[in-house]
Design an enzyme around this catalytic site. Structure first.
Site, PDB file in Angstrom:
ATOM      1  N   HIS A 241       0.883  -1.073  -0.057  1.00  0.00           N
ATOM      2  CA  HIS A 241      -0.029   0.070   0.077  1.00  0.00           C
ATOM      3  C   HIS A 241       0.732   1.104  -0.037  1.00  0.00           C
ATOM      4  O   HIS A 241       1.641   1.664   0.891  1.00  0.00           O
ATOM      5  CB  HIS A 241      -0.767  -0.055   1.261  1.00  0.00           C
ATOM      6  CG  HIS A 241      -1.856   0.915   1.225  1.00  0.00           C
ATOM      7  ND1 HIS A 241      -2.196   1.774   2.404  1.00  0.00           N
ATOM      8  CD2 HIS A 241      -2.951   1.253   0.273  1.00  0.00           C
ATOM      9  CE1 HIS A 241      -3.106   2.735   2.117  1.00  0.00           C
ATOM     10  NE2 HIS A 241      -3.618   2.423   0.841  1.00  0.00           N
ATOM     11  N   GLU A 268       0.869  -0.455  -4.688  1.00  0.00           N
ATOM     12  CA  GLU A 268      -0.458   0.274  -4.834  1.00  0.00           C
ATOM     13  C   GLU A 268      -0.217   1.755  -5.080  1.00  0.00           C
ATOM     14  O   GLU A 268       0.776   2.225  -4.259  1.00  0.00           O
ATOM     15  CB  GLU A 268      -1.407   0.068  -3.409  1.00  0.00           C
ATOM     16  CG  GLU A 268      -2.723   0.751  -3.649  1.00  0.00           C
ATOM     17  CD  GLU A 268      -2.735   2.164  -3.070  1.00  0.00           C
ATOM     18  OE1 GLU A 268      -3.786   2.919  -3.335  1.00  0.00           O
ATOM     19  OE2 GLU A 268      -1.918   2.511  -2.368  1.00  0.00           O
ATOM     20  N   ASP A 270      -1.596   5.997  -5.720  1.00  0.00           N
ATOM     21  CA  ASP A 270      -2.397   6.816  -5.845  1.00  0.00           C
ATOM     22  C   ASP A 270      -2.232   8.175  -7.046  1.00  0.00           C
ATOM     23  O   ASP A 270      -0.991   8.530  -6.904  1.00  0.00           O
ATOM     24  CB  ASP A 270      -2.582   7.841  -4.498  1.00  0.00           C
ATOM     25  CG  ASP A 270      -3.031   6.618  -3.396  1.00  0.00           C
ATOM     26  OD1 ASP A 270      -4.148   6.075  -3.623  1.00  0.00           O
ATOM     27  OD2 ASP A 270      -2.089   6.395  -2.637  1.00  0.00           O
ATOM     28  N   HIS A 283      -0.890  10.664  -2.606  1.00  0.00           N
ATOM     29  CA  HIS A 283      -2.193  10.347  -2.147  1.00  0.00           C
ATOM     30  C   HIS A 283      -3.196  11.573  -1.972  1.00  0.00           C
ATOM     31  O   HIS A 283      -4.373  11.513  -2.398  1.00  0.00           O
ATOM     32  CB  HIS A 283      -1.786   9.714  -0.641  1.00  0.00           C
ATOM     33  CG  HIS A 283      -3.396   9.168  -0.111  1.00  0.00           C
ATOM     34  ND1 HIS A 283      -3.947   9.986   0.877  1.00  0.00           N
ATOM     35  CD2 HIS A 283      -3.960   8.133  -0.011  1.00  0.00           C
ATOM     36  CE1 HIS A 283      -5.106   9.163   0.965  1.00  0.00           C
ATOM     37  NE2 HIS A 283      -5.053   8.154   0.471  1.00  0.00           N
TER      38      HIS A 283
END
Length: 471
Positions: A241, A268, A270, A283
């Protein structure tokens, strides 16, 4: 010579600690190396003028003062993060990590040996470039393997003839693996010696070196030496993440590279859109939390954003780290043959999908967004795209799958285990998100057996999984 056997896999020797992620030869670098799974820490040793063994690489400080001319107190006044050997050994004993001592000053040889014994360190190797150190340790009946650090251009067999480990310092070669010939190993093994190599951070070269019968591999990135391999009984993919966000600043190339180098299957990421239409990884919709500036991302151009510092907030070691572009992180994914989970924050699906296609990563990528219009748009644009749906956002599993023709369903550890089991073996993957590192929750993840786990603490999960016998 001390009899040592080649381990089932190369030992991961953290070069001056995890020096890719913390200042070299500091307690922080050694702690991070332990977190990343290093078997040993390579520690450079020098003597101070008042007889202390300090952990420092160079003979001189940046200001030109020689370590050997300074008392320990004076050394620490100039270099506050410089630890003593005793401080490192205390940490190593707590972490259960071995020591690979690179003895820079000949006078540090016997004090190092005494310190290792006094701290009860069982796993250690003592080495040096200076072959006189090898002789001193041999005469002192050193119970640990002794290593000769072989410089480029020297004949390994003659240079290290009195050592247990032939440590090849070939870090400046383009293809050091080509020099690891069968004859080199045969001659070393015939002399009851093992081969180690120093130091490697390229994933392609590391993959080749790892196949050789080497005793250990030294690296600034110790996670790269023995990457994660899921158990055959549960070939789980591990999604990191925002990258390895406890090791390096989230959503930056160092965090992404650490995760991929460690062998975890996915990063992961963003994604946001800049004022001039570029796509970057971050993010939050604003710069406030993870950069040295403030305000909305959408009001800044890529050139403006690239001037910002996205690392110092996390740790001064990462000062100057830039916000990465989508192309940069996709290139990194390709380099490591990894996979990527892209969360569309303000970045619209069309431009993102175009870059994924340009990098030929369509089959190694899945998508999600809080913006449902983005997901419907992506499905219409790219019927082959893999879209994730969160189970918590829908009244039942069927609706979660059908709304976007989802290929991945994300659950929480508290969700219905029967629904996760129902997807097992199907074309739809089950993924469970967990942001903590509690052992009992990791045990629940193991019991659930999803296809993927999305984690903030992948290294803690790796250690936990390695200690469990799967039913």
């Amino acid at each position: 010579m001390t009899k040592i056997d080649i381990p089932p896999r190369p030992l991961s020797i953290a070069h001056r600690g995890a020096s890719a992620y913390a200042p070299e030869n500091t307690l922080d670098a050694f702690r991070k190396a332990a977190e990343l799974g290093a078997d040993m820490w390579e520690v450079d040793l020098r003597m101070t003028s008042d007889g202390h063994v300090a952990v420092y690489h160079d003979a001189e400080l940046p200001n030109g003062m020689r370590v050997v001319d300074l008392t320990l107190a004076a050394l620490k006044s100039h270099m506050p993060a410089c630890p003593t050997l005793s401080e490192v050994l205390e940490l190593a004993a707590d972490e259960g990590v071995g020591i690979y001592a690179d003895i820079k000053d000949i006078d540090a040889a016997l004090p190092c040996l005494d310190a290792l014994r006094s701290f009860g360190i069982d796993v250690a190797i003592l080495g040096a470039f200076n072959t006189d150190v090898v002789s001193i340790l041999r005469q002192a009946d050193c119970p640990y393997p002794i290593s000769a650090l072989v410089p480029m251009g020297a004949d390994p067999h003659s240079y290290a003839r009195h050592a247990d480990v032939v440590h090849l310092c070939w870090e400046h070669m383009d293809r050091p693996q080509d020099m690891l010939t069968p004859d080199l190993f045969e001659r070393a093994f015939a002399a009851n010696q093992q081969i180690a190599i120093w130091h490697e951070e390229d994933p392609s070269r590391m993959a080749d070196i790892r196949t050789k019968p080497v005793f250990g591999i030294c690296s600034d990135m110790p996670e790269l030496v023995n990457p994660f391999t899921p158990p055959a009984e549960w070939p789980v993919g591990v999604v990191c993440h925002r990258g390895a966000n406890k090791i390096a600043p989230e959503n930056t190339l160092p965090a992404f590279e650490c995760a991929l180098a460690a062998g975890f299957s996915h990063i992961e990421v963003d994604l946001h859109l800049t004022a001039d239409g570029h796509i970057i990884a971050l993010h939050d919709p604003t710069l406030d939390r993870t950069t040295n500036d403030r305000g909305p991302i959408s009001e800044r151009t890529l050139a403006e954003l690239r001037q910002l510092d996205a690392g110092a907030w996390f740790d001064p070691h990462f000062a100057g780290t830039k916000l990465p572009t989508l192309d940069e992180l996709l290139s990194l994914t390709t380099r490591y043959r990894g996979q990527v989970y892209l969360e569309l924050k303000s970045a619209p699906p069309g431009p993102v999908w175009d870059r994924v296609v340009a990098h030929e990563l369509q089959e190694r990528c899945f998508f999600w967004s809080f913006n449902r219009d983005f997901l419907h748009e992506l499905r219409a644009l790219a019927p082959e795209a893999s879209i994730m749906a969160r189970r918590q956002d829908f009244p039942d599993l069927t609706t979660a799958i059908d709304t976007y023709d989802a290929r991945v369903i994300e659950f929480l550890p508290t969700d219905d285990a029967a629904e996760i089991a129902a997807l097992r073996g199907s074309a739809i993957e089950a993924m469970v998100y967990y942001g903590g590192k509690e052992p009992e929750v990791f045990d629940k993840l193991i019991a659930l057996r999803p296809d993927l786990v999305n984690l903030d603490h992948p290294f803690a999960f790796k250690r936990h999984l390695a200690c469990r016998r799967l039913p």
